[in-house]
Design an enzyme around this catalytic site. Sequence first.
Site, PDB file in Angstrom:
ATOM      1  N   GLU A 170      70.932  36.899  14.351  1.00 27.25           N
ATOM      2  CA  GLU A 170      71.728  35.731  14.743  1.00 27.25           C
ATOM      3  C   GLU A 170      73.198  35.886  14.384  1.00 27.25           C
ATOM      4  O   GLU A 170      74.035  35.136  14.869  1.00 27.25           O
ATOM      5  CB  GLU A 170      71.173  34.468  14.111  1.00 27.25           C
ATOM      6  N   GLU A 197      57.533  27.248  30.429  1.00 29.94           N
ATOM      7  CA  GLU A 197      56.676  26.218  31.005  1.00 29.94           C
ATOM      8  C   GLU A 197      57.129  25.761  32.389  1.00 29.94           C
ATOM      9  O   GLU A 197      56.389  25.056  33.080  1.00 29.94           O
ATOM     10  CB  GLU A 197      56.592  25.021  30.053  1.00 29.94           C
TER      11      GLU A 197
END
Length: 269
Positions: A109, A78
């Site tokens: 992960e 953004e």
Amino acid sequence: MSTTESNSYYDNLENMTVTELIGNMNKEDKTVPLAVEKALPQIEALIEQIVPRMQAGGRLFYIGAGTSGRLGILDASECPPTYGVPFDMVIGIIAGGDKAIRKAVENAEDDRNQAWPDIQEFGFNQNDTVIGIAASGTTPYVIGGLTKARGEGLLTGCITCNSGTPVAQAAEYPVEAVVGPEFVTGSTRMKSGTAQKLVLNMISTSVMIKLGKVKGNKMVDMQLSNEKLVQRGTRMIMEATGIDADHAQQLLLTHGSVRAAVAHYERQK
């Protein structure tokens, strides 16, 4: 047991009415800003270190897995449309690669050695910052990435929702927003995710303001990627100059940003 894995304050959720469910979730959500407030000194310390590095050409990396990684990507993605910065100025990286944005990648992960190669794909310099995002504070992918980045001389920070974690120990500037047990036990996409989003908002917004990407309270370098933003930019130019809407929009579309349009108008006065 870590705070994020502690039992919910609520039980027998399946027997609650929808009214009870959403009311109790809302009650818990109200505690999140208070937890973030306690972490404000840590957030400030991290931002104060990031700004001069980015002024000197550094970039900001977010690394994380699962929800944490997705929130980093959201914040990074953004920044270009909001502030008109290059797409690679703020970079979100998720364990397992871009395919993990929509679908979990098994064991990604847990790979302590993969985050640094993922960062290196973008190159790095000594002014870069790496922020590890991990609600649990124990994610090996994030720990490994922070450890290696710090060893290479990069600034390191983190956002976690437990205190005294390995992720915080790996970072020079840890941010610990301890929100307490989740409504659904261990579901850190809830309060923990909300806290991480709030902290990310603070970091990227404050950095962009300090980099001069906001004037007054306006996003003067935003990209004109849709009609809504064109109209917003037009109004901003009208407020700054006093000219009518048609003239303001013409200037905006000609010069490509509110900042450039207003600067041109001022030069022509």
